[in-house]
Design a protein around this motif. Structure first.
Motif, PDB file in Angstrom:
ATOM      1  N   THR A   1       0.869  -1.181   0.000  1.00 24.68           N
ATOM      2  CA  THR A   1       0.000   0.000   0.000  1.00 24.68           C
ATOM      3  C   THR A   1       0.901   1.225   0.000  1.00 24.68           C
ATOM      4  O   THR A   1       1.814   1.329   0.802  1.00 24.68           O
ATOM      5  N   LEU A   2       0.647   2.114  -0.912  1.00 27.22           N
ATOM      6  CA  LEU A   2       1.481   3.306  -1.033  1.00 27.22           C
ATOM      7  C   LEU A   2       1.160   4.279   0.094  1.00 27.22           C
ATOM      8  O   LEU A   2       0.003   4.548   0.394  1.00 27.22           O
ATOM      9  N   ASP A   3       2.208   4.757   0.678  1.00 26.06           N
ATOM     10  CA  ASP A   3       2.067   5.792   1.683  1.00 26.06           C
ATOM     11  C   ASP A   3       1.458   7.018   0.996  1.00 26.06           C
ATOM     12  O   ASP A   3       1.960   7.469  -0.027  1.00 26.06           O
ATOM     13  N   PRO A   4       0.358   7.577   1.530  1.00 25.52           N
ATOM     14  CA  PRO A   4      -0.296   8.722   0.854  1.00 25.52           C
ATOM     15  C   PRO A   4       0.654   9.891   0.638  1.00 25.52           C
ATOM     16  O   PRO A   4       0.615  10.561  -0.393  1.00 25.52           O
ATOM     17  N   GLU A   5       1.510  10.122   1.620  1.00 23.04           N
ATOM     18  CA  GLU A   5       2.447  11.241   1.515  1.00 23.04           C
ATOM     19  C   GLU A   5       3.441  10.987   0.389  1.00 23.04           C
ATOM     20  O   GLU A   5       3.742  11.875  -0.409  1.00 23.04           O
ATOM     21  N   PHE A   6       3.913   9.744   0.333  1.00 27.90           N
ATOM     22  CA  PHE A   6       4.843   9.365  -0.712  1.00 27.90           C
ATOM     23  C   PHE A   6       4.204   9.535  -2.082  1.00 27.90           C
ATOM     24  O   PHE A   6       4.810  10.021  -3.018  1.00 27.90           O
ATOM     25  N   LYS A   7       2.939   9.148  -2.145  1.00 27.20           N
ATOM     26  CA  LYS A   7       2.178   9.257  -3.391  1.00 27.20           C
ATOM     27  C   LYS A   7       2.096  10.717  -3.832  1.00 27.20           C
ATOM     28  O   LYS A   7       2.337  11.052  -4.983  1.00 27.20           O
ATOM     29  N   GLU A   8       1.773  11.584  -2.873  1.00 25.99           N
ATOM     30  CA  GLU A   8       1.655  13.012  -3.163  1.00 25.99           C
ATOM     31  C   GLU A   8       2.977  13.569  -3.667  1.00 25.99           C
ATOM     32  O   GLU A   8       3.034  14.269  -4.682  1.00 25.99           O
ATOM     33  N   ASN A   9       4.047  13.206  -2.959  1.00 30.35           N
ATOM     34  CA  ASN A   9       5.377  13.664  -3.361  1.00 30.35           C
ATOM     35  C   ASN A   9       5.720  13.176  -4.756  1.00 30.35           C
ATOM     36  O   ASN A   9       6.313  13.902  -5.539  1.00 30.35           O
ATOM     37  N   LEU A  10       5.332  11.952  -5.016  1.00 30.46           N
ATOM     38  CA  LEU A  10       5.627  11.357  -6.317  1.00 30.46           C
ATOM     39  C   LEU A  10       4.897  12.111  -7.420  1.00 30.46           C
ATOM     40  O   LEU A  10       5.475  12.467  -8.441  1.00 30.46           O
ATOM     41  N   PHE A  11       3.609  12.409  -7.146  1.00 33.30           N
ATOM     42  CA  PHE A  11       2.826  13.144  -8.149  1.00 33.30           C
ATOM     43  C   PHE A  11       3.402  14.532  -8.359  1.00 33.30           C
ATOM     44  O   PHE A  11       3.519  15.024  -9.475  1.00 33.30           O
ATOM     45  N   GLU A  12       3.799  15.156  -7.265  1.00 31.38           N
ATOM     46  CA  GLU A  12       4.377  16.486  -7.324  1.00 31.38           C
ATOM     47  C   GLU A  12       5.655  16.457  -8.153  1.00 31.38           C
ATOM     48  O   GLU A  12       5.884  17.295  -9.018  1.00 31.38           O
ATOM     49  N   PHE A  13       6.463  15.446  -7.850  1.00 34.27           N
ATOM     50  CA  PHE A  13       7.732  15.274  -8.557  1.00 34.27           C
ATOM     51  C   PHE A  13       7.498  15.073 -10.050  1.00 34.27           C
ATOM     52  O   PHE A  13       8.150  15.692 -10.878  1.00 34.27           O
ATOM     53  N   LEU A  14       6.515  14.229 -10.350  1.00 34.55           N
ATOM     54  CA  LEU A  14       6.206  13.951 -11.753  1.00 34.55           C
ATOM     55  C   LEU A  14       5.660  15.196 -12.450  1.00 34.55           C
ATOM     56  O   LEU A  14       6.011  15.477 -13.597  1.00 34.55           O
ATOM     57  N   ALA A  15       4.826  15.946 -11.715  1.00 32.79           N
ATOM     58  CA  ALA A  15       4.238  17.164 -12.279  1.00 32.79           C
ATOM     59  C   ALA A  15       5.329  18.183 -12.572  1.00 32.79           C
ATOM     60  O   ALA A  15       5.342  18.819 -13.634  1.00 32.79           O
ATOM     61  N   GLN A  16       6.258  18.298 -11.630  1.00 40.88           N
ATOM     62  CA  GLN A  16       7.373  19.236 -11.818  1.00 40.88           C
ATOM     63  C   GLN A  16       8.222  18.832 -13.013  1.00 40.88           C
ATOM     64  O   GLN A  16       8.617  19.655 -13.821  1.00 40.88           O
ATOM     65  N   LYS A  17       8.494  17.539 -13.066  1.00 41.30           N
ATOM     66  CA  LYS A  17       9.323  17.011 -14.141  1.00 41.30           C
ATOM     67  C   LYS A  17       8.664  17.279 -15.499  1.00 41.30           C
ATOM     68  O   LYS A  17       9.299  17.753 -16.439  1.00 41.30           O
ATOM     69  N   ALA A  18       7.350  16.968 -15.545  1.00 41.83           N
ATOM     70  CA  ALA A  18       6.603  17.171 -16.782  1.00 41.83           C
ATOM     71  C   ALA A  18       6.535  18.653 -17.111  1.00 41.83           C
ATOM     72  O   ALA A  18       6.728  19.063 -18.256  1.00 41.83           O
ATOM     73  N   GLY A  19       6.277  19.481 -16.067  1.00 41.31           N
ATOM     74  CA  GLY A  19       6.157  20.929 -16.247  1.00 41.31           C
ATOM     75  C   GLY A  19       7.468  21.530 -16.740  1.00 41.31           C
ATOM     76  O   GLY A  19       7.476  22.398 -17.610  1.00 41.31           O
ATOM     77  N   GLY A  20       8.584  21.050 -16.183  1.00 43.12           N
ATOM     78  CA  GLY A  20       9.889  21.566 -16.555  1.00 43.12           C
ATOM     79  C   GLY A  20      10.252  21.273 -17.997  1.00 43.12           C
ATOM     80  O   GLY A  20      10.935  22.062 -18.633  1.00 43.12           O
TER      81      GLY A  20
END
Ligand SMILES: [Zn+2]
Length: 95
Positions: A74-93
């Motif tokens: 089960t994914l830690d919700p915080e980890f999930k959020e960070n991951l999405f944020e990281f992916l969003a930043q990466k995609a945005g950049g």
């Protein structure tokens, strides 16, 4: 293969029951409850008569349930959020 094993095998053969090897092969499906009912019953009958397979199934059940928890973490919700944020930043950049 020991003589005793051969005798047990012959006995199960006469009774129309699966052999120990077959029970071991069916173990996963048996525990998942996906065997057809006649095979299920045959395996159950074998298990009643065979201590070796009782132990095998018990050990298998333990391993299988352990395997499941490892397979579906089960994914830690915080980890999930960070991951999405990281992916969003990466995609945005990149865009
Ligand atoms: Zn057996």
């Amino acid at each position: 293969m020991s003589v005793k094993h051969k005798m047990i095998r012959a006995m199960f053969g006469l009774m129309g029951l699966p052999t120990c090897e077959e029970v071991e092969q069916f173990a996963y499906d048996f525990l998942e409850g996906v065997l057809d009912s006649s095979t299920m019953k045959a395996v159950e009958r074998h298990l009643k008569a065979c201590k070796n397979c009782q132990r095998f199934i018990a050990a298998y059940r333990k391993t299988a349930s352990l395997g499941k928890t490892f397979q579906k973490p089960t994914l830690d919700p915080e980890f999930k959020e960070n991951l999405f944020e990281f992916l969003a930043q990466k995609a945005g950049g990149k865009v």
